[in-house]
Design a protein around this motif. Structure first.
Motif, PDB file in Angstrom:
ATOM      1  N   ALA A  84       0.749  -1.404   0.168  1.00 14.76           N
ATOM      2  CA  ALA A  84       0.068  -0.107   0.017  1.00 14.76           C
ATOM      3  C   ALA A  84       0.719   1.258   0.163  1.00 14.76           C
ATOM      4  O   ALA A  84       0.511   2.218   0.475  1.00 14.76           O
ATOM      5  N   LEU A  86       3.998   4.031   1.292  1.00 10.22           N
ATOM      6  CA  LEU A  86       4.782   4.296   2.447  1.00 10.22           C
ATOM      7  C   LEU A  86       3.298   4.288   3.730  1.00 10.22           C
ATOM      8  O   LEU A  86       2.424   4.644   3.432  1.00 10.22           O
ATOM      9  N   TYR A 270      -7.449  11.635   4.525  1.00  8.34           N
ATOM     10  CA  TYR A 270      -7.249  10.527   3.748  1.00  8.34           C
ATOM     11  C   TYR A 270      -7.054   9.289   4.650  1.00  8.34           C
ATOM     12  O   TYR A 270      -7.763   8.195   4.249  1.00  8.34           O
ATOM     13  N   LYS A 275      -9.915   4.532   6.831  1.00  6.84           N
ATOM     14  CA  LYS A 275     -10.438   3.613   8.054  1.00  6.84           C
ATOM     15  C   LYS A 275     -12.133   3.541   7.748  1.00  6.84           C
ATOM     16  O   LYS A 275     -12.879   2.461   8.269  1.00  6.84           O
ATOM     17  N   LYS A 277     -13.773   3.127   5.259  1.00  3.50           N
ATOM     18  CA  LYS A 277     -14.055   2.173   3.827  1.00  3.50           C
ATOM     19  C   LYS A 277     -14.698   0.864   4.366  1.00  3.50           C
ATOM     20  O   LYS A 277     -14.625   0.321   5.280  1.00  3.50           O
TER      21      LYS A 277
HETATM   22  C1  LIG Z   1      10.073  17.078  -7.002  1.00  3.20           C
HETATM   23  C2  LIG Z   1       9.627  16.743  -5.660  1.00  3.20           C
HETATM   24  C3  LIG Z   1       9.650  17.870  -4.671  1.00  3.20           C
HETATM   25  C4  LIG Z   1       9.409  17.604  -3.493  1.00  3.20           C
HETATM   26  C5  LIG Z   1       8.808  16.495  -2.903  1.00  3.20           C
HETATM   27  C6  LIG Z   1       8.818  16.806  -1.598  1.00  3.20           C
HETATM   28  C7  LIG Z   1       8.209  16.069  -0.681  1.00  3.20           C
HETATM   29  C8  LIG Z   1       7.686  14.866  -0.737  1.00  3.20           C
HETATM   30  C9  LIG Z   1       6.864  14.556   0.375  1.00  3.20           C
HETATM   31  C10 LIG Z   1       6.131  13.253   0.705  1.00  3.20           C
HETATM   32  C11 LIG Z   1       6.401  12.187  -0.222  1.00  3.20           C
HETATM   33  C12 LIG Z   1       5.969  11.081   0.093  1.00  3.20           C
HETATM   34  C13 LIG Z   1       5.388   9.737  -0.801  1.00  3.20           C
HETATM   35  C14 LIG Z   1       4.412   9.144  -0.622  1.00  3.20           C
HETATM   36  C15 LIG Z   1       4.590   7.838  -0.845  1.00  3.20           C
HETATM   37  C16 LIG Z   1       3.357   6.802  -0.634  1.00  3.20           C
HETATM   38  O1  LIG Z   1       3.342   5.848  -0.742  1.00  3.20           O
HETATM   39  S1  LIG Z   1       1.975   7.606   0.347  1.00  3.20           S
HETATM   40  C17 LIG Z   1       0.992   6.172   0.604  1.00  3.20           C
HETATM   41  C18 LIG Z   1       0.095   5.995  -0.587  1.00  3.20           C
HETATM   42  N1  LIG Z   1      -0.930   4.928  -0.462  1.00  3.20           N
HETATM   43  C19 LIG Z   1      -1.911   4.892  -0.998  1.00  3.20           C
HETATM   44  O2  LIG Z   1      -2.531   5.597  -1.295  1.00  3.20           O
HETATM   45  C20 LIG Z   1      -2.881   3.355  -0.767  1.00  3.20           C
HETATM   46  C21 LIG Z   1      -3.785   3.623   0.296  1.00  3.20           C
HETATM   47  N2  LIG Z   1      -4.563   2.254   0.720  1.00  3.20           N
HETATM   48  C22 LIG Z   1      -5.287   1.709  -0.223  1.00  3.20           C
HETATM   49  O3  LIG Z   1      -5.753   2.260  -1.278  1.00  3.20           O
HETATM   50  C23 LIG Z   1      -5.956   0.312   0.190  1.00  3.20           C
HETATM   51  O4  LIG Z   1      -5.711   0.390   1.604  1.00  3.20           O
HETATM   52  C24 LIG Z   1      -5.544  -0.739  -0.649  1.00  3.20           C
HETATM   53  C25 LIG Z   1      -6.191  -0.580  -1.961  1.00  3.20           C
HETATM   54  C26 LIG Z   1      -3.908  -0.796  -0.721  1.00  3.20           C
HETATM   55  C27 LIG Z   1      -6.090  -1.962   0.103  1.00  3.20           C
HETATM   56  O5  LIG Z   1      -7.336  -1.944   0.060  1.00  3.20           O
HETATM   57  P1  LIG Z   1      -8.032  -3.122   1.100  1.00  3.20           P
HETATM   58  O6  LIG Z   1      -7.460  -4.371   0.924  1.00  3.20           O
HETATM   59  O7  LIG Z   1      -9.699  -2.763   0.934  1.00  3.20           O
HETATM   60  O8  LIG Z   1      -7.657  -2.680   2.541  1.00  3.20           O
HETATM   61  P2  LIG Z   1      -7.813  -1.368   3.459  1.00  3.20           P
HETATM   62  O9  LIG Z   1      -8.276  -0.188   2.808  1.00  3.20           O
HETATM   63  O10 LIG Z   1      -9.095  -1.871   4.237  1.00  3.20           O
HETATM   64  O11 LIG Z   1      -6.730  -1.197   4.351  1.00  3.20           O
HETATM   65  C28 LIG Z   1      -6.703  -2.333   5.464  1.00  3.20           C
HETATM   66  C29 LIG Z   1      -6.082  -1.160   6.455  1.00  3.20           C
HETATM   67  O12 LIG Z   1      -4.735  -0.640   6.235  1.00  3.20           O
HETATM   68  C30 LIG Z   1      -4.542   0.567   6.408  1.00  3.20           C
HETATM   69  N3  LIG Z   1      -3.868   1.081   5.418  1.00  3.20           N
HETATM   70  C31 LIG Z   1      -3.925   1.176   4.005  1.00  3.20           C
HETATM   71  N4  LIG Z   1      -3.066   1.564   3.370  1.00  3.20           N
HETATM   72  C32 LIG Z   1      -2.365   2.331   4.320  1.00  3.20           C
HETATM   73  C33 LIG Z   1      -1.188   3.163   4.228  1.00  3.20           C
HETATM   74  N5  LIG Z   1      -0.461   3.556   3.159  1.00  3.20           N
HETATM   75  N6  LIG Z   1      -0.535   3.601   5.438  1.00  3.20           N
HETATM   76  C34 LIG Z   1      -0.943   3.085   6.648  1.00  3.20           C
HETATM   77  N7  LIG Z   1      -2.220   2.448   6.823  1.00  3.20           N
HETATM   78  C35 LIG Z   1      -2.657   2.005   5.596  1.00  3.20           C
HETATM   79  C36 LIG Z   1      -6.130   0.969   6.298  1.00  3.20           C
HETATM   80  O13 LIG Z   1      -6.420   2.253   6.832  1.00  3.20           O
HETATM   81  C37 LIG Z   1      -6.974  -0.316   6.935  1.00  3.20           C
HETATM   82  O14 LIG Z   1      -6.693  -0.040   8.398  1.00  3.20           O
HETATM   83  P3  LIG Z   1      -7.751  -0.386   9.405  1.00  3.20           P
HETATM   84  O15 LIG Z   1      -9.047   0.277   9.124  1.00  3.20           O
HETATM   85  O16 LIG Z   1      -7.878  -2.093   9.140  1.00  3.20           O
HETATM   86  O17 LIG Z   1      -7.120   0.034  10.838  1.00  3.20           O
END
Ligand SMILES: CC/C=C\C/C=C\C/C=C\CCC/C=C/C(=O)SCCNC(=O)CCNC(=O)[C@H](O)C(C)(C)COP(=O)(O)OP(=O)(O)OC[C@H]1O[C@@H](n2cnc3c(N)ncnc32)[C@H](O)[C@@H]1OP(=O)(O)O
Length: 277
Positions: A84, A86, A270, A275, A277
């Motif tokens: 998923a 970071l 976000y 949460k 969902k």
């Molecule tokens: C040129 C550039 C110049 C400057 C840049 C400067 C700075 C940069 C600054 C920041 C950079 C950051 C870069 C970031 C990168 C990332 O990776 S951010 C993370 C993005 N991730 C997402 O958008 C994915 C989110 N998740 C989902 O879409 C879904 O969970 C899934 C499709 C992956 C899976 O779906 P399901 O199987 O239906 O599962 P759930 O959605 O029910 O999730 C279960 C459980 O897990 C928790 N969760 C999901 N994803 C995350 C996550 N990424 N981090 C933490 N927790 C996560 C979700 O909340 C559920 O929790 P509970 O409800 O069970 O407690």
């Protein structure tokens, strides 16, 4: 080679050894006959990349430098998600020290994975947004199961994919496609990703996924390793050096960015939406 692999997989002699890991956040198995390693991310439910998971991956990659590792297949134990991305909780209201440590470990892990001299394949058995997509893009070859999502969707969250994430995408799908995808924060279906070359192959199911990953590995193992890795590193060195030469600046961008109140608000919204969902 395929026959040899089948024998090794099905044969009575167990040539697969669990690679002693200090944590169960990654399952690592090495085939002692072929040297092929399978690293399976194992942080349920969705392999969100927190410090501990990144550290476990990094430690494994360092250890593999001293093993007879001929190639690595990266996959996940989650039924629905490769990674998923970071862990949003690492970016939501952290201390500066914690954020700095986290970002440093992400950089370390990416540098090791992107520069691994042996062939690397992402067997993408589920969704792979943002940092999950980065992991997949850092491997040399990507195979994905149908009907999942992959892409750098950061913009949609009100955050920005760092330069090195962007560079990885540009290197794979080209500058114009990457610019459009990054600005919109597009999550592509597996099928769309195959069309634009973000993934190399579509698998029919998980079994086919692993078969195709091993097929790619077999092809690569037939090539002279030094010539192979020299070409690989030649292609990747500019992207690697761009981060290696600016790690401190990159960390500062990250910290300055995530500590902005508007960004914290977006992350909070976000997280709440996820949460609910
Ligand atoms: C040129 C550039 C110049 C400057 C840049 C400067 C700075 C940069 C600054 C920041 C950079 C950051 C870069 C970031 C990168 C990332 O990776 S951010 C993370 C993005 N991730 C997402 O958008 C994915 C989110 N998740 C989902 O879409 C879904 O969970 C899934 C499709 C992956 C899976 O779906 P399901 O199987 O239906 O599962 P759930 O959605 O029910 O999730 C279960 C459980 O897990 C928790 N969760 C999901 N994803 C995350 C996550 N990424 N981090 C933490 N927790 C996560 C979700 O909340 C559920 O929790 P509970 O409800 O069970 O407690």
């Amino acid at each position: 080679m395929f026959v040899l692999r089948q024998c090794l997989t099905l044969g009575t002699k167990s040539s697969v050894r669990n690679f002693a890991a200090a944590t169960n956040l990654v399952n690592v198995k090495i085939n002692e006959d072929t040297g092929v390693v399978i690293m399976e991310l194992n942080k349920p439910p969705v392999n969100s990349l927190n410090y501990e998971l990144l550290e476990a991956m990094h430690r494994t990659l360092v250890k593999l430098e001293n093993e007879r590792c001929s190639g690595m297949i990266l996959t996940s134990s989650s039924p629905n998600t490769f990674s998923a991305g970071l862990d949003l909780l690492e970016m939501y209201k952290p201390t500066v020290d914690k954020a700095r440590k986290f970002w440093g470990m992400l950089q370390n892990t990416w540098i090791k994975l992107y520069s691994a001299p042996y062939p690397t394949v992402a067997a993408i058995n589920g969704h792979s947004p943002a940092g999950g997509c980065l992991l997949a893009m850092s491997c040399e070859y990507r195979i994905m199961v149908p009907k999942k999502k992959i892409g750098l969707n950061e913009t949609q969250l009100g955050i920005v994919a760092p330069q090195w994430f962007q560079d990885c995408m540009k290197n794979i799908i080209g500058s114009r496609q990457a610019e459009k995808a990054l600005i919109a924060g597009t999550l592509f279906s597996s099928e769309e990703a195959a069309k634009i070359g973000l993934i190399d192959e579509l698998a029919t199911d998980k079994e086919d996924l692993m078969k195709k990953a091993h097929d790619f590995m077999d092809e690569q193992l037939g090539l002279p390793p030094l010539a192979r890795s020299t070409v690989k590193i030649g292609f990747r060195k500019d992207t690697l050096n761009r981060l290696i030469n600016s790690r401190e600046v990159d960390t500062k961008y990250f910290i300055d960015f995530i500590f902005q109140p508007k960004v914290q608000e977006s992350l909070e919204m976000y997280l709440q939406a996820l949460k609910k969902k």
